[in-house]
Write an enzyme that holds these catalytic residues in place. Structure first.
Site, PDB file in Angstrom:
ATOM      1  N   LEU A  64       0.966  -1.332  -0.150  1.00 58.95           N
ATOM      2  CA  LEU A  64      -0.058   0.059   0.257  1.00 58.95           C
ATOM      3  C   LEU A  64       0.763   1.152   0.014  1.00 58.95           C
ATOM      4  O   LEU A  64       2.160   1.092   0.449  1.00 58.95           O
ATOM      5  CB  LEU A  64      -0.803   0.091   1.223  1.00 58.95           C
ATOM      6  CG  LEU A  64      -1.715  -1.249   1.463  1.00 58.95           C
ATOM      7  CD1 LEU A  64      -2.623  -1.128   2.807  1.00 58.95           C
ATOM      8  CD2 LEU A  64      -2.802  -1.277   0.124  1.00 58.95           C
ATOM      9  N   PRO A  65       0.039   2.373  -0.213  1.00 56.02           N
ATOM     10  CA  PRO A  65       1.102   3.634  -0.593  1.00 56.02           C
ATOM     11  C   PRO A  65       1.906   4.082   0.707  1.00 56.02           C
ATOM     12  O   PRO A  65       3.157   4.461   0.698  1.00 56.02           O
ATOM     13  CB  PRO A  65       0.072   4.725  -0.975  1.00 56.02           C
ATOM     14  CG  PRO A  65      -0.976   3.897  -1.335  1.00 56.02           C
ATOM     15  CD  PRO A  65      -1.223   2.843  -0.717  1.00 56.02           C
ATOM     16  N   THR A  98       6.327   0.950   1.994  1.00 58.84           N
ATOM     17  CA  THR A  98       7.294   1.741   2.722  1.00 58.84           C
ATOM     18  C   THR A  98       6.637   2.619   3.708  1.00 58.84           C
ATOM     19  O   THR A  98       5.832   3.513   3.088  1.00 58.84           O
ATOM     20  CB  THR A  98       8.155   2.745   1.596  1.00 58.84           C
ATOM     21  OG1 THR A  98       8.923   1.830   0.672  1.00 58.84           O
ATOM     22  CG2 THR A  98       9.194   3.259   2.368  1.00 58.84           C
ATOM     23  N   LYS A 173      15.384   0.906   4.314  1.00 57.59           N
ATOM     24  CA  LYS A 173      14.689   1.517   3.180  1.00 57.59           C
ATOM     25  C   LYS A 173      14.725   2.848   3.068  1.00 57.59           C
ATOM     26  O   LYS A 173      14.729   3.393   1.873  1.00 57.59           O
ATOM     27  CB  LYS A 173      13.039   0.878   3.177  1.00 57.59           C
ATOM     28  CG  LYS A 173      12.221   1.519   1.907  1.00 57.59           C
ATOM     29  CD  LYS A 173      12.666   1.133   0.603  1.00 57.59           C
ATOM     30  CE  LYS A 173      11.911   1.800  -0.616  1.00 57.59           C
ATOM     31  NZ  LYS A 173      12.541   1.508  -1.872  1.00 57.59           N
ATOM     32  N   LYS A 248       6.854  11.364   0.403  1.00 60.38           N
ATOM     33  CA  LYS A 248       6.673  10.247   1.458  1.00 60.38           C
ATOM     34  C   LYS A 248       7.950   9.856   1.974  1.00 60.38           C
ATOM     35  O   LYS A 248       8.212  10.287   3.306  1.00 60.38           O
ATOM     36  CB  LYS A 248       5.675   9.668   1.209  1.00 60.38           C
ATOM     37  CG  LYS A 248       5.271   8.658   2.425  1.00 60.38           C
ATOM     38  CD  LYS A 248       4.741   7.108   1.928  1.00 60.38           C
ATOM     39  CE  LYS A 248       5.725   6.500   1.049  1.00 60.38           C
ATOM     40  NZ  LYS A 248       5.734   5.091   0.856  1.00 60.38           N
TER      41      LYS A 248
HETATM   42  P1  NAD Z   1       0.735   2.455  -6.287  1.00 61.93           P
HETATM   43  O1  NAD Z   1       0.044   3.949  -5.939  1.00 61.93           O
HETATM   44  O2  NAD Z   1       0.663   2.398  -7.464  1.00 61.93           O
HETATM   45  O3  NAD Z   1      -0.270   1.454  -5.565  1.00 61.93           O
HETATM   46  C1  NAD Z   1      -0.709   1.352  -4.256  1.00 61.93           C
HETATM   47  C2  NAD Z   1      -2.210   0.585  -4.560  1.00 61.93           C
HETATM   48  O4  NAD Z   1      -2.927   0.513  -3.084  1.00 61.93           O
HETATM   49  C3  NAD Z   1      -3.192   1.343  -5.346  1.00 61.93           C
HETATM   50  O5  NAD Z   1      -3.789   0.720  -6.393  1.00 61.93           O
HETATM   51  C4  NAD Z   1      -4.274   1.702  -4.424  1.00 61.93           C
HETATM   52  O6  NAD Z   1      -5.619   1.640  -4.915  1.00 61.93           O
HETATM   53  C5  NAD Z   1      -4.164   0.553  -3.442  1.00 61.93           C
HETATM   54  N1  NAD Z   1      -4.938   0.845  -1.893  1.00 61.93           N
HETATM   55  C6  NAD Z   1      -4.726   1.971  -1.105  1.00 61.93           C
HETATM   56  N2  NAD Z   1      -5.383   1.560  -0.009  1.00 61.93           N
HETATM   57  C7  NAD Z   1      -5.740   0.413  -0.152  1.00 61.93           C
HETATM   58  C8  NAD Z   1      -6.628  -0.557   0.629  1.00 61.93           C
HETATM   59  N3  NAD Z   1      -6.988  -0.112   1.818  1.00 61.93           N
HETATM   60  N4  NAD Z   1      -6.960  -1.554   0.188  1.00 61.93           N
HETATM   61  C9  NAD Z   1      -6.679  -2.026  -0.971  1.00 61.93           C
HETATM   62  N5  NAD Z   1      -5.990  -1.312  -1.832  1.00 61.93           N
HETATM   63  C10 NAD Z   1      -5.662  -0.253  -1.257  1.00 61.93           C
HETATM   64  O7  NAD Z   1       1.987   2.462  -5.236  1.00 61.93           O
HETATM   65  P2  NAD Z   1       3.094   1.548  -5.731  1.00 61.93           P
HETATM   66  O8  NAD Z   1       4.259   2.327  -6.470  1.00 61.93           O
HETATM   67  O9  NAD Z   1       2.798   0.195  -6.196  1.00 61.93           O
HETATM   68  O10 NAD Z   1       3.857   1.365  -4.396  1.00 61.93           O
HETATM   69  C11 NAD Z   1       3.373   1.130  -3.345  1.00 61.93           C
HETATM   70  C12 NAD Z   1       4.375   1.000  -2.127  1.00 61.93           C
HETATM   71  O11 NAD Z   1       5.435   0.209  -2.525  1.00 61.93           O
HETATM   72  C13 NAD Z   1       4.585   2.309  -1.679  1.00 61.93           C
HETATM   73  O12 NAD Z   1       4.979   2.421  -0.034  1.00 61.93           O
HETATM   74  C14 NAD Z   1       5.885   2.888  -2.457  1.00 61.93           C
HETATM   75  O13 NAD Z   1       6.769   3.723  -1.463  1.00 61.93           O
HETATM   76  C15 NAD Z   1       6.680   1.606  -2.249  1.00 61.93           C
HETATM   77  N6  NAD Z   1       7.652   1.456  -3.409  1.00 61.93           N
HETATM   78  C16 NAD Z   1       7.367   1.614  -4.630  1.00 61.93           C
HETATM   79  C17 NAD Z   1       8.267   1.466  -5.774  1.00 61.93           C
HETATM   80  C18 NAD Z   1       8.002   1.888  -7.056  1.00 61.93           C
HETATM   81  O14 NAD Z   1       8.974   1.809  -7.885  1.00 61.93           O
HETATM   82  N7  NAD Z   1       6.696   2.319  -7.707  1.00 61.93           N
HETATM   83  C19 NAD Z   1       9.386   1.005  -5.339  1.00 61.93           C
HETATM   84  C20 NAD Z   1       9.817   0.290  -4.097  1.00 61.93           C
HETATM   85  C21 NAD Z   1       8.921   0.695  -3.169  1.00 61.93           C
END
Ligand code: NAD
Length: 297
Positions: A64-65, A98, A173, A248
């Site tokens: 999740l975000p 994260t 991280k 964030k």
């Molecule tokens: P994203 O915004 O693409 O996806 C997050 C998803 O979570 C969304 O589809 C949203 O609808 C869903 N969501 C939110 N609340 C929810 C709930 N209660 N129930 C079900 N679904 C829910 O984000 P992302 O890029 O996939 O990143 C996710 C995490 O990974 C973050 O913490 C980010 O910091 C971390 N991260 C991202 C990357 C990257 O390159 N994108 C790399 C490493 C770590």
């Protein structure tokens, strides 16, 4: 293994797909219909809601975000019960989001009281790593819980590190992402300077990649459109790692630095750069779009 996967965004989507491809019985859920549709098109079974997804699950993976989403999901919010009430005793939660180490510790404590094991397992490697199954996992939690998770983590990643107790994965991280935010801003600045002097960004990037300025952005994630076909920069900065997610993480690093009285001058500056970039309306673009701040025109 029966796995519930919650959060099917840029990272969670391909991670859930990899577990499904490895033969696990995955039931996935996301609040967003397009995210659910994408996974369904890949053949991954979709649950109608998170509570149904975790019924009978041995392992629950969340991606999740931010902290508030993870806390609300597992512990509940506004009088709504959290998912921990529906997760079977003896199950294992792997949270790969994260988030603040303190939130991981809070959820872990409540999980433990409910007889559910918890590890924080944030990742690095970007969406390319998530798709290829080559992520780096930074795990916080008991060694025994990590060993239970390891066969699944190996299907989604290539490197697995045990950073320490619950929350230690998150601390590792944010150290990594503070460095990433700084190096992407610095790399952008250097490329923009060269281009302002008439250099070809491809040639300059290759020179720096093979010189002492070489880094991950130049290897895999060049911020200049057209230099690297696969990088978000060449796709209008769509997908990838959102500016607001980087903001964030840089905020988490600053909160942590304040708590332990660490000096992080470049981390603080980077947080302000990404905050200004977000305020300028670029929060949803990939974080490498920070180059727009320093490009001519
Ligand atoms: P994203 O915004 O693409 O996806 C997050 C998803 O979570 C969304 O589809 C949203 O609808 C869903 N969501 C939110 N609340 C929810 C709930 N209660 N129930 C079900 N679904 C829910 O984000 P992302 O890029 O996939 O990143 C996710 C995490 O990974 C973050 O913490 C980010 O910091 C971390 N991260 C991202 C990357 C990257 O390159 N994108 C790399 C490493 C770590």
């Amino acid at each position: 293994m029966k796995i519930a996967f919650i959060g099917l965004g840029n990272m969670g989507g391909p991670m859930a797909h990899n577990l499904h491809k490895a033969g696990h019985e995955v039931r996935a859920f996301d609040l967003s219909q397009p995210a659910r549709d994408k996974l369904a098109a890949d053949g991954v079974p979709i649950a109608p809601d998170a509570v149904t997804a975790v019924q009978g699950a041995e392992v629950v993976v969340s991606m999740l975000p931010a902290s508030q989403h993870v806390e609300a999901l597992f512990l509940g919010r506004d009088g709504q019960p959290g998912l921990l009430q529906s997760i079977a005793q003896g199950a294992l939660i792997i949270d790969s989001s994260t988030i603040a180490a303190a939130t991981s510790q809070k959820v872990a404590k409540t999980a433990e009281a409910a007889g559910v094991a918890f590890i924080d397992a944030p990742v690095s490697g970007g969406t390319g790593g998530a798709i290829a199954g080559t992520l780096t996992f930074m795990v916080g939690g008991p060694a025994a819980a990590l060993e239970r998770a390891r066969p699944l983590l190996e299907k989604m990643g290539a490197n697995i590190f045990h950073a320490g107790a619950v929350g230690a994965g998150q601390t590792a991280k944010i150290c990594n992402n503070m460095l990433l935010g700084i190096l992407m801003a610095g790399t952008s600045e250097a490329i923009a300077l060269g281009v302002a002097n008439g250099l070809d960004p491809k040639v300059l990037s290759e020179i720096m990649r093979r010189s002492s300025g070489g880094n991950w952005a130049l290897e895999k994630y060049n911020p200049m459109p057209g230099v690297m076909e696969t990088a978000p920069a060449s796709k209008g900065y769509a997908g990838g790692f959102g500016t607001d997610l980087m903001l964030k993480d840089l905020g988490l690093a600053q909160e942590n630095a304040t708590a332990v009285k660490a000096s992080t001058p470049l981390g603080g500056l980077a947080r302000n750069l990404y905050a200004a970039h977000s305020l300028a309306g670029h929060g949803a673009l990939d974080f490498s779009s920070i180059i727009k701040m320093v490009q001519k025109g």
